[in-house]
Write an enzyme that holds these catalytic residues in place. Structure first.
Site, mmCIF file in Angstrom:
data_model
loop_
_atom_site.group_PDB
_atom_site.id
_atom_site.type_symbol
_atom_site.label_atom_id
_atom_site.label_comp_id
_atom_site.label_asym_id
_atom_site.label_seq_id
_atom_site.Cartn_x
_atom_site.Cartn_y
_atom_site.Cartn_z
ATOM 1 N N GLY A 46 0.823 -1.198 0.000
ATOM 2 C CA GLY A 46 0.000 0.000 0.000
ATOM 3 C C GLY A 46 0.858 1.248 0.000
ATOM 4 N N GLN A 51 2.916 10.020 1.225
ATOM 5 C CA GLN A 51 4.216 9.342 1.181
ATOM 6 C C GLN A 51 5.012 9.719 -0.058
ATOM 7 O OE1 GLN A 51 2.437 5.250 2.169
ATOM 8 N NE2 GLN A 51 4.485 5.156 3.043
ATOM 9 N N CYS A 93 6.243 -0.198 6.879
ATOM 10 C CA CYS A 93 5.811 0.972 6.108
ATOM 11 C C CYS A 93 6.968 1.403 5.224
ATOM 12 C CB CYS A 93 5.444 2.101 7.074
ATOM 13 S SG CYS A 93 4.944 3.622 6.258
ATOM 14 N N LEU A 94 6.669 1.728 3.974
ATOM 15 C CA LEU A 94 7.716 2.155 3.049
ATOM 16 C C LEU A 94 8.394 3.450 3.518
ATOM 17 C CD1 LEU A 94 5.967 1.365 -0.358
ATOM 18 C CD2 LEU A 94 7.741 0.025 0.795
ATOM 19 N N HIS A 135 -3.957 1.047 7.901
ATOM 20 C CA HIS A 135 -2.619 1.643 7.867
ATOM 21 C C HIS A 135 -2.575 2.829 6.894
ATOM 22 C CE1 HIS A 135 1.954 1.252 7.759
ATOM 23 N NE2 HIS A 135 1.701 2.020 6.713
ATOM 24 N N GLU A 136 -3.104 2.614 5.690
ATOM 25 C CA GLU A 136 -3.030 3.676 4.672
ATOM 26 C C GLU A 136 -3.931 4.858 5.030
ATOM 27 O OE1 GLU A 136 -0.590 3.520 2.805
ATOM 28 O OE2 GLU A 136 -0.209 1.388 3.067
ATOM 29 N N HIS A 139 -2.304 7.264 7.332
ATOM 30 C CA HIS A 139 -1.376 8.189 6.664
ATOM 31 C C HIS A 139 -2.078 9.490 6.270
ATOM 32 C CE1 HIS A 139 2.497 6.209 6.161
ATOM 33 N NE2 HIS A 139 1.931 5.101 5.714
HETATM 34 NI NI NI Z 1 2.829 3.249 5.542
#
Ligand code: NI
Length: 165
Positions: A46, A51, A93-94, A135-136, A139
């Site tokens: 995701g 991000q 998480c990226l 999670h997304e 953000h």
């Molecule tokens: Ni993330």
């Protein structure tokens, strides 16, 4: 399409609240295409617009990352309508590369969003998909998983060894 730079923890933009998307236009179409490409390139499940430095309420999710582009979800202005159950597991998480931590999330969510055509969709998701949605969506509020994690951040490589035994 183009890869975009993924912002990492410490960048102020990850802590800001995102704005509602009112209409689809070429710029937003390009953003979505770039987000998908960037997510697959980074082998994530995701990615949220902040991000890649854009404060819009857009997330892309594909929990079947081994088959890129087969079934990606693009969620615009997503809202969780219902959530129940509980799942506890490791999350990464990226924007926090190389780390994971344990996070408890609902096991089932019902989410309402607009798709790329700005049509309203209501979708039920469970397990990993539900976790990715939670999670997304965090953000979009400037929340990172480490804020809601139960345990400390661990090294993702070490965790792999823990599983080996
Ligand atoms: Ni993330």
């Amino acid at each position: 399409m183009a890869l975009r730079q993924i912002r990492v923890d410490g960048d102020d933009i990850l802590r800001k609240k995102c704005k509602v998307v009112k209409e689809m236009n070429e710029r937003t179409e390009t953003l979505i295409d770039d987000m998908l490409e960037t997510m697959y390139d980074a082998q994530g499940v995701g990615l949220a617009a902040p991000q890649v430095g854009v404060l819009k309420r857009i997330v892309v999710i594909d929990v079947d990352y081994e088959n890129p582009y087969e079934n990606p979800y693009v969620m615009i202005n997503p809202v969780i309508l219902e959530s129940d159950g509980e799942q506890c597991g490791d999350e990464g998480c990226l924007s926090i590369p190389g780390k994971i931590a344990e996070v408890t999330r609902p096991n089932r969510v019902v989410v309402k969003y607009q798709d790329r055509e700005m049509k309203e969709v209501i979708l039920e998701a469970t397990e990993l998909f539900a976790r990715a949605i939670c999670h997304e969506l965090d953000h979009l509020e400037g929340i990172l998983y480490k804020d809601v994690a139960e345990g400390p951040l661990r090294d993702a490589d070490e965790a792999m060894y823990e599983d080996e035994e």
